[in-house]
Design an enzyme around this catalytic site. Structure first.
Site, PDB file in Angstrom:
ATOM      1  N   PHE A 214       0.234  47.087 -38.221  1.00  0.00           N
ATOM      2  CA  PHE A 214      -0.510  47.367 -36.988  1.00  0.00           C
ATOM      3  C   PHE A 214       0.399  47.260 -35.764  1.00  0.00           C
ATOM      4  O   PHE A 214       0.059  46.640 -34.764  1.00  0.00           O
ATOM      5  CB  PHE A 214      -1.714  46.428 -36.867  1.00  0.00           C
ATOM      6  N   GLU A 231      -2.088  42.016 -38.263  1.00  0.00           N
ATOM      7  CA  GLU A 231      -3.517  41.696 -38.431  1.00  0.00           C
ATOM      8  C   GLU A 231      -4.428  42.766 -37.844  1.00  0.00           C
ATOM      9  O   GLU A 231      -4.255  43.220 -36.714  1.00  0.00           O
ATOM     10  CB  GLU A 231      -3.826  40.340 -37.787  1.00  0.00           C
ATOM     11  N   LYS A 247      -5.056  33.698 -41.643  1.00  0.00           N
ATOM     12  CA  LYS A 247      -4.864  32.272 -41.414  1.00  0.00           C
ATOM     13  C   LYS A 247      -4.018  31.750 -42.551  1.00  0.00           C
ATOM     14  O   LYS A 247      -4.383  31.879 -43.726  1.00  0.00           O
ATOM     15  CB  LYS A 247      -6.202  31.511 -41.357  1.00  0.00           C
TER      16      LYS A 247
END
Length: 430
Positions: A214, A231, A247
């Site tokens: 991304f 992410e 996470k």
């Protein structure tokens, strides 16, 4: 209506560099690059030259965005800042802001180029005769400026000292012990002021170090974001909604055996797994507010993905959007992304504002697009260099999830691992 014309690409890597180099002439640029990761709708998207635009503060921001999208009924590209939380909850943002970015900024591009496989499709508004063909030929002849020694030796300074950071993490753990929160993402800023940045060369250096799915180069007037994000915040494809919170982080090692050991440690680390699971629960709850009954699913839980710089634990949560729910409702029930706040979300955001010393702004916000069919895809703005070209202010923020089991020293070390690629991207090799 957009005029469309497609061309075949012979060298994808070279064409991408030429295309982004060509885009530098425009005041408004959004470049989204998936770096050839599988299962992405586009290899890359480029939007340049605003035909119309919207730039707002937080007040009624999502309402304004919805009205803008319905008015244009076209592709729009831009960003949502973290501080749009203030449009959703009774919150404020009073910390130091050296960047001065608008809270929301989108534009309708006159020129749009999508890359899928070996095909480049040009989609132009109000195109004049042979304009697409002329631009295609110009791009093919473009020499990439990346090989020039353009990187400055910029030193990033921490906004808060290490001791202050450790104290603040321990203050956050007091909130955890009292049950005010279960987890919170605590961030700190590294910055430089009065610096000149070659944004194209810096982006290429940053992207080359990470090659994330991304990546983004954004330039809207003087506001610039160079983003190497791994992410996804949220994707809408028809009625299907996809969220992929991260996470859990471990650094890479040059030695393959040690690297494999670090990856295995991450996959089996109770603290990292519990962080991820808590955020997955939060995302499931957020998506359920706009989902068709029984449609929220966890398709992947704590799956380990490996990038050039780090190993990460990523989960994938999906739902089917209720026909009665709008994009505005979807954004307002999921924003900001749980991986960058904590749980419960409102309490975490209140404590974050109290303990952090910098306004997050675009950091931990989202960059992406909405298409004419109201499909969209947005990343999470992490691993990013934010730069105001007029103010000559550069900002790189990093953070980590704080839980009851957190060790403040280890959390600080995690921040240093995350900021290292950003530091290297603004420093010429010695």
């Amino acid at each position: 209506m957009r005029t469309e014309q497609s061309f075949q690409i012979t060298d994808l890597k070279q064409f991408k560099e030429q295309l982004l180099a060509w885009a530098q002439q425009f005041d408004e640029v959004v470049w989204l690059d998936s770096n050839q990761y599988p299962n992405q709708d586009y290899e890359a998207l480029l939007a340049v030259e605003a035909f119309t635009a919207i730039k707002t503060d937080t007040f009624d921001a999502f309402k304004d965005l919805e009205e803008y999208q319905k008015t244009t009924k076209d592709w729009i590209f831009g960003y949502l800042s973290y501080d749009l939380k203030n449009d959703i909850e009774p919150l404020s943002s009073k910390n130091f802001d050296g960047l001065g970015f608008p809270d929301l900024y989108f534009f309708q591009p006159q020129k749009l180029v999508s890359l899928q496989g070996q095909t480049a499709t040009f989609k132009y508004l109000n195109a004049v005769a042979d304009e697409i063909e002329t631009d295609w030929q110009t791009i093919l002849q473009k020499e990439k400026p990346f090989n020039l020694p353009a990187l400055a030796n910029i030193e990033l300074r921490p906004r808060i000292s290490k001791q202050n950071y450790l104290n603040k993490v321990n203050q956050m753990k007091e909130h955890l012990q009292r049950g005010n929160i279960y987890e919170a993402n605590f961030c700190q800023e590294f910055y430089a002021d009065q610096v000149q940045l070659d944004i194209y060369a810096t982006y290429q250096a940053l992207n080359a170090k990470s090659e994330p799915p991304f990546a983004c180069f954004l330039k809207l007037e003087e506001f610039t974001a160079l983003c190497a994000s791994p992410e996804r915040f949220l994707k809408k494809q028809g009625e299907k909604i996809i969220s992929q919170p991260i996470k859990g982080t471990a650094k890479r090692h040059k030695d393959p055996q040690k690297d494999a050991h670090l990856a295995s440690q991450l996959e089996n680390d109770p603290k990292e797994i519990s962080e991820n699971v808590m955020i997955v629960d939060l995302v499931r709850n957020d998506l359920s507010r706009t989902a068709q009954k029984g449609s929220v699913e966890v398709q992947e839980l704590c799956k380990r993905y490996t990038f050039k710089q780090v190993h990460q634990l990523i989960s994938t949560v999906t739902s089917k959007l209720s026909p009665s729910c709008s994009i505005r409702e979807l954004f307002m029930t999921t924003y900001p992304m749980g991986s960058m706040t904590g749980a419960p979300k409102l309490s975490a955001m209140q404590i974050i504002e109290e303990l952090e010393e910098t306004k997050r702004g675009l950091y931990s916000g989202a960059i992406g697009y909405i298409d004419p069919e109201e499909n969209f895809d947005f990343n999470v703005v992490i691993r990013s260099i934010l730069y105001n070209q007029e103010q000559r202010y550069l900002s790189c923020s990093v953070g980590s999830a704080i839980t009851i089991k957190s060790n403040a020293e280890k959390e600080y070390e995690e921040c240093l691992v995350k900021v290292e690629a950003l530091k290297q991207s603004v420093q010429s090799p010695q």
